[in-house]
Design a protein around this motif. Structure first.
Motif, short mmCIF file in Angstrom:
data_model
loop_
_atom_site.label_atom_id
_atom_site.label_comp_id
_atom_site.label_asym_id
_atom_site.label_seq_id
_atom_site.Cartn_x
_atom_site.Cartn_y
_atom_site.Cartn_z
N ALA A 41 0.92 -1.30 -0.10
CA ALA A 41 0.11 -0.26 0.06
C ALA A 41 1.01 1.14 -0.01
CB ALA A 41 -0.95 -0.03 1.30
N VAL A 42 1.97 1.32 0.61
CA VAL A 42 2.88 2.36 0.85
C VAL A 42 3.56 2.74 -0.71
CG1 VAL A 42 4.92 3.25 1.71
CG2 VAL A 42 3.38 2.39 3.20
N SER A 43 3.64 1.51 -1.09
CA SER A 43 4.51 1.88 -2.60
C SER A 43 3.57 2.18 -3.51
CB SER A 43 4.97 0.34 -2.97
OG SER A 43 3.99 -0.84 -3.24
N VAL A 44 2.16 1.77 -3.48
CA VAL A 44 1.13 2.29 -4.41
C VAL A 44 1.20 3.86 -4.09
CG1 VAL A 44 -1.21 2.43 -4.91
CG2 VAL A 44 -0.03 0.38 -4.70
N LEU A 45 1.32 4.24 -2.79
CA LEU A 45 1.24 5.69 -2.70
C LEU A 45 2.36 6.60 -3.12
CD1 LEU A 45 -0.17 5.76 1.15
CD2 LEU A 45 -1.48 6.24 -0.95
N ILE A 46 3.51 6.06 -3.09
CA ILE A 46 4.73 6.53 -3.69
C ILE A 46 4.66 6.48 -5.10
CG2 ILE A 46 7.20 6.06 -3.97
CD1 ILE A 46 7.20 4.99 -0.91
N VAL A 47 4.18 5.53 -5.83
CA VAL A 47 4.10 5.65 -7.30
C VAL A 47 3.29 6.74 -7.55
CG1 VAL A 47 3.41 4.35 -9.23
CG2 VAL A 47 4.86 3.32 -7.53
N THR A 48 2.15 6.81 -6.90
CA THR A 48 0.87 7.74 -7.14
C THR A 48 1.63 9.30 -6.98
OG1 THR A 48 -0.72 6.40 -6.48
CG2 THR A 48 -1.21 8.60 -6.60
N LEU A 49 2.43 9.58 -5.84
CA LEU A 49 2.97 10.90 -5.74
C LEU A 49 4.06 11.06 -6.73
CD1 LEU A 49 3.90 13.05 -3.76
CD2 LEU A 49 5.69 11.61 -3.11
N GLY A 50 4.71 9.96 -7.26
CA GLY A 50 5.65 10.16 -8.33
C GLY A 50 5.04 10.56 -9.81
N PHE A 51 3.77 10.11 -10.07
CA PHE A 51 3.01 10.48 -11.09
C PHE A 51 2.45 11.87 -11.05
CE2 PHE A 51 2.97 6.08 -12.55
CZ PHE A 51 3.47 6.12 -13.89
N ILE A 52 2.09 12.35 -9.84
CA ILE A 52 1.70 13.64 -9.40
C ILE A 52 2.72 14.59 -9.78
CG2 ILE A 52 0.72 15.23 -7.52
CD1 ILE A 52 -0.72 12.78 -6.47
N LEU A 53 4.04 14.15 -8.98
CA LEU A 53 4.93 15.12 -9.49
C LEU A 53 5.45 15.44 -10.67
CD1 LEU A 53 7.54 14.01 -6.65
CD2 LEU A 53 6.35 16.07 -6.67
N MET A 54 5.32 14.27 -11.61
CA MET A 54 5.52 14.47 -13.08
C MET A 54 4.54 15.20 -13.82
SD MET A 54 6.28 10.88 -15.30
CE MET A 54 6.90 9.96 -14.03
N SER A 55 3.33 15.38 -13.41
CA SER A 55 2.40 16.16 -13.93
C SER A 55 2.33 17.40 -13.61
CB SER A 55 1.03 15.56 -13.88
OG SER A 55 0.55 15.62 -12.33
N GLY A 56 3.31 18.07 -12.80
CA GLY A 56 3.36 19.24 -11.96
C GLY A 56 3.14 20.37 -12.72
N THR A 57 4.25 21.20 -13.03
CA THR A 57 4.16 22.61 -13.73
C THR A 57 4.09 22.49 -15.02
OG1 THR A 57 6.47 22.78 -13.85
CG2 THR A 57 5.56 23.56 -11.78
N THR A 58 3.97 23.70 -15.83
CA THR A 58 3.98 23.68 -17.22
C THR A 58 5.25 23.66 -17.73
OG1 THR A 58 3.88 26.16 -17.15
CG2 THR A 58 1.65 25.21 -17.18
N ASP A 59 6.21 23.91 -17.11
CA ASP A 59 7.67 23.69 -17.66
C ASP A 59 7.97 22.22 -17.91
OD1 ASP A 59 10.26 24.37 -18.45
OD2 ASP A 59 10.91 24.44 -16.26
N ILE A 60 8.13 21.88 -19.08
CA ILE A 60 8.47 20.47 -19.68
C ILE A 60 9.91 20.18 -19.12
CG2 ILE A 60 9.03 19.19 -21.58
CD1 ILE A 60 6.90 20.70 -23.21
N TYR A 61 10.85 21.02 -19.06
CA TYR A 61 12.16 20.58 -18.72
C TYR A 61 12.51 20.73 -17.32
CZ TYR A 61 12.48 20.41 -23.77
OH TYR A 61 12.19 20.05 -25.11
N SER A 62 11.59 20.97 -16.45
CA SER A 62 11.92 21.04 -14.90
C SER A 62 12.55 19.98 -14.32
CB SER A 62 10.59 21.45 -14.03
OG SER A 62 9.95 20.45 -14.02
N THR A 63 13.54 20.31 -13.40
CA THR A 63 14.13 19.01 -12.82
C THR A 63 13.33 18.17 -12.10
OG1 THR A 63 16.12 20.37 -12.63
CG2 THR A 63 16.00 18.61 -11.10
#
Length: 90
Positions: A41-63
């Motif tokens: 369950a924790v790993s599913v939350l971590i993967v979800t957090l990673g995808f949320i970070l990936m969809s973040g800002t409008t800048d495509i090339y952000s770190t």
């Protein structure tokens, strides 16, 4: 040709209302233990957090989008692999 089912010796028999005898139900044995499901369950939350970070800002090339988020997703998948492979404590 069908095989005949034979009741294992020593199986307790539970009487029913109609007079039929049925073997008592054995406790359910899950493949994984409680800790495995919690880690999964924790790993599913971590993967979800990673995808949320990936969809973040409008800048495509952000770190955050091109470095940090994929690492977080991979860490989540690694933790899920560990949760699946970990032997449950019996």
């Amino acid at each position: 040709m069908a095989q005949k089912f034979e009741k294992p010796a020593g199986t307790p028999v539970r009487p029913s209302i109609l007079g039929n005898s049925k073997p008592a139900a054995a406790p359910v044995q899950f493949v994984f233990g409680k800790a495995n499901y919690q880690i999964l369950a924790v790993s599913v939350l971590i993967v979800t957090l990673g995808f949320i970070l990936m969809s973040g800002t409008t800048d495509i090339y952000s770190t955050t989008k091109i470095v940090i988020a994929p690492l977080v997703v991979l860490a989540g998948f690694g933790l899920a692999f560990y949760a699946i492979m970990k032997k449950p404590v019996a």
